[in-house]
Design a protein around this motif. Structure first.
Motif, PDB file in Angstrom:
ATOM      1  N   LEU A 147       0.749  -1.201   0.010  1.00  0.00           N
ATOM      2  CA  LEU A 147       0.238   0.178  -0.288  1.00  0.00           C
ATOM      3  C   LEU A 147       0.777   1.270  -0.017  1.00  0.00           C
ATOM      4  N   LEU A 148       2.088   1.209   0.674  1.00  0.00           N
ATOM      5  CA  LEU A 148       2.857   2.288   0.656  1.00  0.00           C
ATOM      6  C   LEU A 148       3.420   2.720  -0.458  1.00  0.00           C
ATOM      7  N   ASP A 149       3.816   1.654  -1.307  1.00  0.00           N
ATOM      8  CA  ASP A 149       4.323   1.964  -2.884  1.00  0.00           C
ATOM      9  C   ASP A 149       3.295   2.547  -3.672  1.00  0.00           C
ATOM     10  N   ILE A 150       1.908   1.791  -3.428  1.00  0.00           N
ATOM     11  CA  ILE A 150       0.695   2.525  -4.395  1.00  0.00           C
ATOM     12  C   ILE A 150       0.668   4.001  -3.792  1.00  0.00           C
ATOM     13  N   ARG A 151       0.796   4.577  -2.764  1.00  0.00           N
ATOM     14  CA  ARG A 151       0.513   5.941  -2.215  1.00  0.00           C
ATOM     15  C   ARG A 151       1.747   6.671  -2.496  1.00  0.00           C
ATOM     16  N   GLY A 152       2.823   6.236  -3.202  1.00  0.00           N
ATOM     17  CA  GLY A 152       4.078   6.872  -3.625  1.00  0.00           C
ATOM     18  C   GLY A 152       5.053   6.827  -2.640  1.00  0.00           C
ATOM     19  N   ARG A 153       4.891   6.152  -1.573  1.00  0.00           N
ATOM     20  CA  ARG A 153       5.832   6.278  -0.414  1.00  0.00           C
ATOM     21  C   ARG A 153       7.313   5.893  -0.661  1.00  0.00           C
ATOM     22  N   GLU A 154       8.326   6.719  -0.536  1.00  0.00           N
ATOM     23  CA  GLU A 154       9.745   6.582  -1.035  1.00  0.00           C
ATOM     24  C   GLU A 154      10.595   6.159   0.241  1.00  0.00           C
ATOM     25  N   MET A 155      11.900   5.394  -0.116  1.00  0.00           N
ATOM     26  CA  MET A 155      12.660   5.121   0.823  1.00  0.00           C
ATOM     27  C   MET A 155      13.852   6.133   1.349  1.00  0.00           C
ATOM     28  N   SER A 156      13.851   6.980   2.323  1.00  0.00           N
ATOM     29  CA  SER A 156      15.012   7.909   2.295  1.00  0.00           C
ATOM     30  C   SER A 156      16.314   7.124   2.283  1.00  0.00           C
ATOM     31  N   ALA A 157      17.450   7.736   2.294  1.00  0.00           N
ATOM     32  CA  ALA A 157      18.817   7.448   2.221  1.00  0.00           C
ATOM     33  C   ALA A 157      19.159   6.802   3.717  1.00  0.00           C
ATOM     34  N   GLY A 158      18.608   7.152   4.567  1.00  0.00           N
ATOM     35  CA  GLY A 158      18.877   6.525   5.950  1.00  0.00           C
ATOM     36  C   GLY A 158      18.208   5.311   6.056  1.00  0.00           C
ATOM     37  N   GLU A 159      17.024   5.097   5.730  1.00  0.00           N
ATOM     38  CA  GLU A 159      16.129   4.062   5.673  1.00  0.00           C
ATOM     39  C   GLU A 159      16.824   2.932   4.743  1.00  0.00           C
ATOM     40  N   TRP A 160      17.122   3.260   3.561  1.00  0.00           N
ATOM     41  CA  TRP A 160      17.907   2.325   2.614  1.00  0.00           C
ATOM     42  C   TRP A 160      19.147   1.914   3.345  1.00  0.00           C
ATOM     43  N   ASP A 161      20.219   2.760   3.926  1.00  0.00           N
ATOM     44  CA  ASP A 161      21.164   2.278   4.459  1.00  0.00           C
ATOM     45  C   ASP A 161      21.089   1.153   5.741  1.00  0.00           C
ATOM     46  N   ALA A 162      19.750   1.352   6.557  1.00  0.00           N
ATOM     47  CA  ALA A 162      19.571   0.475   7.471  1.00  0.00           C
ATOM     48  C   ALA A 162      18.965  -0.708   6.952  1.00  0.00           C
ATOM     49  N   LEU A 163      18.176  -0.652   5.852  1.00  0.00           N
ATOM     50  CA  LEU A 163      17.841  -1.841   5.145  1.00  0.00           C
ATOM     51  C   LEU A 163      18.874  -2.744   4.343  1.00  0.00           C
ATOM     52  N   ASP A 164      19.971  -1.954   3.914  1.00  0.00           N
ATOM     53  CA  ASP A 164      21.199  -2.613   3.204  1.00  0.00           C
ATOM     54  C   ASP A 164      22.078  -3.352   4.477  1.00  0.00           C
TER      55      ASP A 164
END
Length: 285
Positions: free
Chosen positions: A44-61
């Motif tokens: 649902l977040l993708d459908i709503r256009g939510r994007e991951m910030s650089a900090g969120e991506w670093d945490a996921l990585d």
């Protein structure tokens, strides 16, 4: 900024290449953990256009690197879901598996048939998953649980705090002597892997689960033999016992119970994949 859909695809690709068994599901759960949302909300977040910030991506990585090295998913998120309850898990405790939910369901069903206040004992409780599920679904049940390993017992203490479950630390196959002859249901997920099967064990379990919870002698049935003897002491006549075992023990594990002459209705049960998974038996009257 990265779109959720692209992030999910990239994460799943990396996990698949690392040999993770369920890459899409694990990727979704890790993304949900980083974003602090329910896994069902990721799409649902993708459908709503939510994007991951650089900090969120670093945490996921960072989490992806650890999962690629086969660190258990539940150690990364700190939580495991089991039937209708959630459990805190991490290094030092066996991570509960979905297939064990079938054994817990059997225990709940038979405890409910035993009366208004059934007495249930969960031996080798580990994280407390089975005991917590029983108390959650049968609040009036008298539930007792025991775990030998000190770190695992600490996790069980967290998970069972406030539930009313009587949790103890000690030898599962000598515990609760005061309950002899009074228990309606004994349930156990004992160690059952033969020592010689070391190389065949999934990396997540072999390298991260406590070995005390995994291995049980040359044929994997040492704990099952101890369980058979102790369950016969704890149960009231006509009481029942259920125990998980390896998929290759569909005949040898029930045979431990059948050979003693103390049990009737000795049966084996399969999991949702059709693999032999747990045995049940009733103490003769």
């Amino acid at each position: 900024m990265t779109r959720i859909r692209a992030t999910l695809a990239e994460a799943a690709r990396r996990l698949a290449e690392a040999g993770v068994e369920s890459p899409e599901s694990d990727a979704r759960l890790l993304i949900a953990h980083v974003l602090q949302v329910d896994p069902a909300e990721v799409q649902l977040l993708d459908i709503r256009g939510r994007e991951m910030s650089a900090g969120e991506w670093d945490a996921l990585d960072d989490l992806l690197h650890r999962r690629q090295s086969r660190e258990p998913l539940q150690h990364l998120t700190g939580v495991a879901y089991f039937r209708h309850v959630s459990l805190q898990v991490g290094p030092g405790v066996f991570t509960p598996r979905p297939e064990t939910e079938l054994l817990a369901g059997w225990a709940i069903e038979h405890a409910a048939l035993a009366g208004e206040r059934p007495v249930v004992v969960d031996l080798c409780t580990g994280s407390g998953a089975i005991a917590k599920s029983i108390k959650d679904e049968l609040p009036d049940a008298e539930v007792h649980a025991v775990e030998l390993d000190e770190p695992a017992h600490a996790w069980a203490s967290r998970n069972l705090a406030g539930t009313g479950v009587d949790l103890r630390q000690g030898d599962a196959f000598a515990a609760f002597a005061e309950l002899a002859g009074t228990v309606d249901v004994v349930v156990c997920n004992p160690p059952y892997i033969p020592l010689e099967a070391w190389e065949s064990v999934a990396v997540e379990a072999r390298d991260h689960d406590p070995h005390l919870a995994l291995f049980s002698g040359d044929d994997g049935l040492d704990a099952m033999r101890l369980l058979e003897a102790h369950a016969a002491v704890l149960l009231k006549p006509g009481g029942v016992v259920g125990a998980e075992h390896a998929d290759v023990q569909g005949e040898s594990a029930p045979a431990v119970f059948a050979a003693t002459g103390r049990w009737r209705e000795v049966r084996d049960h399969v999991d949702m994949a059709g693999r032999a998974r747990y045995l049940t038996a009733r103490l003769a009257r």
